[in-house]
Design a protein around this motif. Structure first.
Motif, PDB file in Angstrom:
ATOM      1  N   ASP A 283      33.752  37.446  33.474  1.00 52.78           N
ATOM      2  CA  ASP A 283      32.883  38.583  33.766  1.00 52.78           C
ATOM      3  C   ASP A 283      32.969  38.913  35.253  1.00 52.78           C
ATOM      4  O   ASP A 283      33.476  38.146  36.073  1.00 52.78           O
ATOM      5  CB  ASP A 283      31.433  38.281  33.371  1.00 52.78           C
ATOM      6  N   THR A 284      32.447  40.062  35.603  1.00 57.22           N
ATOM      7  CA  THR A 284      32.569  40.568  36.964  1.00 57.22           C
ATOM      8  C   THR A 284      31.808  39.708  37.959  1.00 57.22           C
ATOM      9  O   THR A 284      32.269  39.497  39.092  1.00 57.22           O
ATOM     10  CB  THR A 284      32.043  42.015  37.037  1.00 57.22           C
ATOM     11  N   VAL A 285      30.655  39.172  37.567  1.00 55.69           N
ATOM     12  CA  VAL A 285      29.834  38.394  38.494  1.00 55.69           C
ATOM     13  C   VAL A 285      30.566  37.128  38.936  1.00 55.69           C
ATOM     14  O   VAL A 285      30.596  36.788  40.126  1.00 55.69           O
ATOM     15  CB  VAL A 285      28.488  38.042  37.826  1.00 55.69           C
ATOM     16  N   ALA A 286      31.175  36.415  37.979  1.00 55.19           N
ATOM     17  CA  ALA A 286      31.905  35.187  38.329  1.00 55.19           C
ATOM     18  C   ALA A 286      33.068  35.490  39.262  1.00 55.19           C
ATOM     19  O   ALA A 286      33.324  34.766  40.228  1.00 55.19           O
ATOM     20  CB  ALA A 286      32.399  34.499  37.065  1.00 55.19           C
ATOM     21  N   LYS A 287      33.790  36.585  38.984  1.00 56.39           N
ATOM     22  CA  LYS A 287      34.918  36.955  39.850  1.00 56.39           C
ATOM     23  C   LYS A 287      34.450  37.256  41.263  1.00 56.39           C
ATOM     24  O   LYS A 287      35.096  36.857  42.244  1.00 56.39           O
ATOM     25  CB  LYS A 287      35.634  38.177  39.279  1.00 56.39           C
ATOM     26  N   GLU A 288      33.318  37.945  41.389  1.00 54.29           N
ATOM     27  CA  GLU A 288      32.831  38.311  42.717  1.00 54.29           C
ATOM     28  C   GLU A 288      32.414  37.090  43.520  1.00 54.29           C
ATOM     29  O   GLU A 288      32.682  36.995  44.722  1.00 54.29           O
ATOM     30  CB  GLU A 288      31.670  39.300  42.588  1.00 54.29           C
ATOM     31  N   TRP A 289      31.749  36.123  42.864  1.00 48.49           N
ATOM     32  CA  TRP A 289      31.324  34.920  43.585  1.00 48.49           C
ATOM     33  C   TRP A 289      32.516  34.063  43.998  1.00 48.49           C
ATOM     34  O   TRP A 289      32.547  33.516  45.103  1.00 48.49           O
ATOM     35  CB  TRP A 289      30.351  34.107  42.720  1.00 48.49           C
ATOM     36  N   ILE A 290      33.517  33.942  43.126  1.00 50.27           N
ATOM     37  CA  ILE A 290      34.720  33.186  43.498  1.00 50.27           C
ATOM     38  C   ILE A 290      35.466  33.896  44.623  1.00 50.27           C
ATOM     39  O   ILE A 290      35.992  33.254  45.548  1.00 50.27           O
ATOM     40  CB  ILE A 290      35.631  32.989  42.271  1.00 50.27           C
ATOM     41  N   ALA A 291      35.513  35.228  44.579  1.00 52.75           N
ATOM     42  CA  ALA A 291      36.157  35.986  45.655  1.00 52.75           C
ATOM     43  C   ALA A 291      35.423  35.793  46.974  1.00 52.75           C
ATOM     44  O   ALA A 291      36.048  35.723  48.040  1.00 52.75           O
ATOM     45  CB  ALA A 291      36.224  37.465  45.293  1.00 52.75           C
TER      46      ALA A 291
END
Length: 379
Positions: free
Chosen positions: A314-322
């Motif tokens: 999901d978008t939230v996980a990608k943003e936090w890892i980024a």
């Protein structure tokens, strides 16, 4: 046909600064027509999945291939380190790789990852025309940030070269063992020890006598020296694990994001692995054991890669890892590698300075081109 808000106001000859009730009443039939016809909702989703987003199988295949190439490149650099005899040329190549790593790491962090997790840049091809001006605005502002880093790098490096010429040249490079993060000095130390061992062995062949008693016995290794190889391996493994997380999250966004992050990881892994390998040899570890420790720490990148590919759905996980990756890349680039560029000792400092600038500008240039044209690149 889908009309933008500006086009609707132009058609009805209305002022865009504000609408009174009668003007909104006049405009409302056009708004209802746009909603009922679904002209604006059916145009954007059709192009995104096929052009930008990878399937689950493609994510794993591309990410695994990219990580394998990075590991093999690092191992190839280690083999070159063992085989090379021209230390000056090798040192110039390593410094170019370090400067290229700084440029690619900071460029990827500021020009690609930061806009992604802040929502400034979204991979949507259907909105390129409407957001091109806005995208260029934040890109130019981030270029100013990179320009500030480059300006202070130039000032400190030029002052360092000038002051080093006026000081005692033999004073530098003899402060004892360098830290394992100081890649340039570590590799220089390794090449110097290699040359000393070669000259010693040649002298023994010429003498032809047993001179074992003339050499002092090596001092016993301390506890810190015994633990240092394992501490380096553990820290290198954690570092590679974080690199794997970054690559997995990037390939979950798109193959273009994966390409940019893989390039940044590749550029900084080569000098990083070379420096760790040289320190392991300096600590008394055999070549075979040092290679095994390096390979073992490199394998942790696959663990981080597959974890990121599995959870970054999901978008939230990608943003936090980024966001975490941005901090990692900025730290490694600015706190780990940039100081080794500024304080490197060389007999040809201005040639080293030119190579470092070439590497920095090349890394930033590649990431800038990807930032501008990544949505126009086809597979």
């Amino acid at each position: 046909m889908c009309f933008t808000a500006h086009e609707l106001l132009t058609i009805y000859e209305l002022n865009s600064s504000g609408l009174i009730r009668d003007q909104f009443t006049q405009l409302s039939p056009a708004l209802i027509q746009q909603l009922l016809s679904k002209a604006c909702t059916e145009t954007t989703p059709t192009t995104d999945p096929s052009e930008d987003t990878l399937s689950t199988t493609e994510r794993y295949v591309y990410a695994t291939l990219a990580n394998t190439v990075i590991c093999l490149a690092a191992m190839f650099g280690i083999v070159m380190l063992l085989c090379t005899s021209c230390s000056s040329v090798f040192q110039l190549c390593v410094q170019f790789c370090i400067s290229l790593a700084v440029g690619s790491l900071t460029g990827d962090a500021l020009l690609h990852l930061l806009p992604t997790f802040l929502g400034l840049h979204v991979h949507e091809e259907g909105h390129n025309d409407g957001h091109s001006g806005e995208n260029r605005t934040y890109t130019f502002k981030l270029l100013v940030v990179l320009g500030g880093i480059y300006y202070f790098y130039l000032m400190e490096t030029i002052f360092s070269i000038i002051t080093r010429k006026n000081s005692d040249p033999h004073h530098h490079g003899e402060e004892g063992d360098p830290h394992h993060c100081d890649h340039g000095k570590v590799l220089e130390m390794y090449q110097r020890e290699k040359q000393n061992k070669l000259s010693t062995s040649q002298a023994d062949l010429v003498d032809g006598e047993n001179n074992v008693k003339s050499f002092p016995e090596p001092a016993p290794r301390t506890r810190e020296q015994k633990l240092l190889p394992y501490m380096i391996t553990i820290s290198d493994g954690i570092h590679n694990f974080a690199d794997g997380l970054a690559m997995g999250a990037a390939f979950s966004v798109s193959w273009r994001s994966g390409l940019a992050t893989s390039l940044a990881v590749l550029c900084h892994e080569l000098p990083h692995e070379l420096g760790d390998f040289a320190v392991l040899l300096h600590c008394g570890v055999s070549v075979k054991k040092a290679l095994l420790l390096n390979v073992g720490s490199a394998m942790t990148s696959f663990i981080g890669l597959y974890i990121a590919l599995s959870i970054a759905t999901d978008t939230v996980a990608k943003e936090w890892i980024a966001a975490v990756t941005t901090g990692l890349f900025l730290y490694v680039g600015l706190a780990d590698m940039l100081p080794t560029m500024i304080h490197v000792d060389s007999k040809r400092p201005w040639l080293m300075f030119v190579l470092q600038n070439l590497g920095l500008l090349t890394g930033w240039g590649i990431l800038l081109l990807l930032s501008f044209f990544e949505d126009k690149i086809g597979v």
